[in-house]
Design an enzyme around this catalytic site. Structure first.
Site, PDB file in Angstrom:
ATOM      1  N   LYS A   1       0.822  -1.218   0.000  1.00 38.47           N
ATOM      2  CA  LYS A   1       0.000   0.000   0.000  1.00 38.47           C
ATOM      3  C   LYS A   1       0.848   1.258   0.000  1.00 38.47           C
ATOM      4  O   LYS A   1       0.474   2.262  -0.596  1.00 38.47           O
ATOM      5  CB  LYS A   1      -0.942   0.007   1.208  1.00 38.47           C
TER       6      LYS A   1
ATOM      7  N   LYS B   1      -5.018  -9.529  -6.843  1.00 38.29           N
ATOM      8  CA  LYS B   1      -6.204  -9.673  -6.006  1.00 38.29           C
ATOM      9  C   LYS B   1      -7.325  -8.734  -6.480  1.00 38.29           C
ATOM     10  O   LYS B   1      -7.043  -7.608  -6.872  1.00 38.29           O
ATOM     11  CB  LYS B   1      -5.774  -9.319  -4.574  1.00 38.29           C
TER      12      LYS B   1
ATOM     13  N   LYS C   1     -10.782  -3.036  -4.057  1.00 38.42           N
ATOM     14  CA  LYS C   1     -11.524  -1.781  -4.200  1.00 38.42           C
ATOM     15  C   LYS C   1     -10.673  -0.701  -4.822  1.00 38.42           C
ATOM     16  O   LYS C   1     -11.187   0.260  -5.384  1.00 38.42           O
ATOM     17  CB  LYS C   1     -11.915  -1.255  -2.802  1.00 38.42           C
TER      18      LYS C   1
HETATM   19  P1  TYM Z   1     -10.889  -5.325   3.711  1.00 43.39           P
HETATM   20  O1  TYM Z   1     -11.840  -4.218   3.911  1.00 43.39           O
HETATM   21  O2  TYM Z   1      -9.782  -5.144   2.733  1.00 43.39           O
HETATM   22  O3  TYM Z   1     -11.664  -6.635   3.275  1.00 43.39           O
HETATM   23  C1  TYM Z   1     -12.741  -7.166   4.047  1.00 43.39           C
HETATM   24  C2  TYM Z   1     -12.702  -8.678   3.991  1.00 43.39           C
HETATM   25  O4  TYM Z   1     -12.763  -9.122   2.627  1.00 43.39           O
HETATM   26  C3  TYM Z   1     -11.674  -9.989   2.368  1.00 43.39           C
HETATM   27  N1  TYM Z   1     -11.236  -9.771   0.972  1.00 43.39           N
HETATM   28  C4  TYM Z   1     -11.086 -10.749   0.075  1.00 43.39           C
HETATM   29  N2  TYM Z   1     -11.284 -12.073   0.164  1.00 43.39           N
HETATM   30  C5  TYM Z   1     -11.056 -12.805  -0.965  1.00 43.39           C
HETATM   31  N3  TYM Z   1     -10.644 -12.269  -2.134  1.00 43.39           N
HETATM   32  C6  TYM Z   1     -10.430 -10.943  -2.261  1.00 43.39           C
HETATM   33  N4  TYM Z   1     -10.049 -10.420  -3.425  1.00 43.39           N
HETATM   34  C7  TYM Z   1     -10.653 -10.110  -1.120  1.00 43.39           C
HETATM   35  N5  TYM Z   1     -10.547  -8.779  -0.898  1.00 43.39           N
HETATM   36  C8  TYM Z   1     -10.904  -8.593   0.393  1.00 43.39           C
HETATM   37  C9  TYM Z   1     -10.599  -9.594   3.346  1.00 43.39           C
HETATM   38  O5  TYM Z   1      -9.682 -10.652   3.565  1.00 43.39           O
HETATM   39  C10 TYM Z   1     -11.398  -9.259   4.577  1.00 43.39           C
HETATM   40  O6  TYM Z   1     -11.678 -10.430   5.327  1.00 43.39           O
HETATM   41  N6  TYM Z   1      -7.778  -5.149   7.616  1.00 43.39           N
HETATM   42  C11 TYM Z   1      -9.093  -5.592   7.206  1.00 43.39           C
HETATM   43  C12 TYM Z   1     -10.223  -5.035   8.038  1.00 43.39           C
HETATM   44  C13 TYM Z   1     -10.097  -5.243   9.503  1.00 43.39           C
HETATM   45  C14 TYM Z   1     -10.259  -6.470  10.189  1.00 43.39           C
HETATM   46  C15 TYM Z   1     -10.095  -6.151  11.592  1.00 43.39           C
HETATM   47  C16 TYM Z   1     -10.516  -7.774   9.800  1.00 43.39           C
HETATM   48  C17 TYM Z   1      -9.856  -4.284  10.430  1.00 43.39           C
HETATM   49  N7  TYM Z   1      -9.860  -4.812  11.688  1.00 43.39           N
HETATM   50  C18 TYM Z   1     -10.185  -7.137  12.553  1.00 43.39           C
HETATM   51  C19 TYM Z   1     -10.585  -8.746  10.791  1.00 43.39           C
HETATM   52  C20 TYM Z   1     -10.428  -8.430  12.147  1.00 43.39           C
HETATM   53  C21 TYM Z   1      -9.308  -5.147   5.760  1.00 43.39           C
HETATM   54  O7  TYM Z   1      -8.718  -4.214   5.305  1.00 43.39           O
HETATM   55  O8  TYM Z   1     -10.292  -5.808   5.115  1.00 43.39           O
END
Ligand code: TYM
Length: 332
Positions: A111, A194, A197
């Site tokens: 990032k 991947k 967004k």
């Molecule tokens: P974020 O917002 O990027 O994504 C949310 C969830 O979606 C999953 N995900 C995917 N799974 C499969 N293929 C993909 N292309 C894909 N893109 C996203 C992510 O693995 C995630 O489960 N850091 C985290 C948010 C967070 C969090 C937490 C998660 C903050 N605090 C505590 C668990 C526990 C994030 O940026 O997710």
């Protein structure tokens, strides 16, 4: 006791990767666990956000969770900024975590890109806040996509280090739950990247609010190779785009890749893509429609978030108070 915590960032659209990698599992886990699902707005601002857009995206993501089938009455849905205990515990964890641990985080490297010096301190400390999210509720299980695995290992390291520094058995070591074929959904334009967004091309992803025409068009235009689909799973090796579309089909239909290739092996992509588009519209269409309904009049979503924050606070505040005692903060 088993407790689930997971989070999603309100930075733009929810997409098929979020749904297949995370949200649909969150829906299922409601049967067995007490679940807390968080729209992580504090995490979102590690990268500059337009305030108006952030507010709208927070509502939209919450609407997406509810539309997908999360019950905000039986379980908890809230936005992170409303429960101050998350940020407070993150500070305490910043003093437990080590620079060396954070330096290994691959997501920061991706990032921050080449201009590392210009990345926010928050982007660097991001995984520490994530550990606080989970542990401030003493969650035991964390359902996520594959890309969050390293952050969960760090969460376990922080929990262990805290327990050992203070000689307590206070924090549980939370288990990641990473499920099945769609733990890593790839971009429709490049099967080695991947689905995300932040990809500049909207054709790289299927958004949960895309209508039937948009879904069909994006799948039709998805990158493929010239060969027909293989009849065996081994034939997907070194064919990342084909593998991704088969993974998506399998995940959307609840079947295995072998089963999907049993039906479509030998078929041209044009035939397979048509079936995949129909399936995706069938699964996502009703969720997208419900999301639109819920965001048109946000009073239901806002009330759910308010109530969720109150109940999340009731769990987190006493845990944080115990942490204060362990650390040695005076309560005069
Ligand atoms: P974020 O917002 O990027 O994504 C949310 C969830 O979606 C999953 N995900 C995917 N799974 C499969 N293929 C993909 N292309 C894909 N893109 C996203 C992510 O693995 C995630 O489960 N850091 C985290 C948010 C967070 C969090 C937490 C998660 C903050 N605090 C505590 C668990 C526990 C994030 O940026 O997710």
């Amino acid at each position: 006791m088993n407790r689930i915590f997971s989070g999603v960032q309100p930075t733009g659209n929810l997409h098929l990767g979020n749904y297949l990698g995370a949200i649909r599992n969150w829906v299922r886990l409601q049967q067995e666990f007490e679940c807390i699902y968080c729209v992580v707005d504090l995490h979102a601002i590690t990268i500059e956000q337009d305030p108006q857009a952030l507010r709208a995206a927070t509502r939209e993501v919450a609407a997406g969770l509810i539309a997908a089938g999360i019950d905000p009455k039986k379980h908890i849905v809230f936005n992170q900024s409303q429960v101050a205990a998350h940020a407070e515990l993150a500070w305490i964890f910043s003093c437990v975590a080590r620079l060396g641990w954070l330096n290994r985080m691959t997501q920061f490297k991706e990032k921050a890109g080449k201009n590392r010096e210009n990345a926010s301190v928050g982007l660097y400390a991001y995984p520490v806040l994530m550990a606080a999210d989970i542990l401030v509720h003493k969650a035991t299980h964390v359902p996520v996509g594959e890309d969050q695995k390293q952050h969960l290992e760090l969460t376990r390291d922080i929990a262990k280090a805290f327990n050992s520094q203070f000689g307590v058995e206070f924090f549980p070591l939370p288990e990641p739950q990473i499920f099945g074929e769609a733990a890593r959904v790839m971009s429709l334009r490049d099967g080695t990247k991947k689905m995300s967004k932040s990809d500049a091309s909207d054709y790289s992803r299927i958004n949960m609010t895309d209508d039937a025409d948009a879904i069909a068009q994006k799948i039709r235009k998805a990158k493929t190779d010239p060969e027909p689909l293989p009849t065996e799973v081994a034939g997907l090796e070194k064919r990342p785009e084909a593998a991704n579309l088969v993974d998506i089909y399998a995940a959307l239909s609840g079947r295995t890749n072998a089963d999907v290739l049993g039906e479509f092996g030998g078929a041209q992509f044009s035939t397979f893509k048509q079936s995949l588009a129909d399936l995706a519209v069938h699964v996502l269409g009703p969720i997208g429609a419900e999301m639109k309904r819920l965001t048109t009049d946000p009073s239901f979503v806002d009330a759910a978030l308010r109530d969720g924050a109150e109940r999340a606070r009731a769990i987190a505040t006493p845990i944080l108070r115990e942490v204060h005692d362990i650390v040695g903060f005076l309560r005069p």
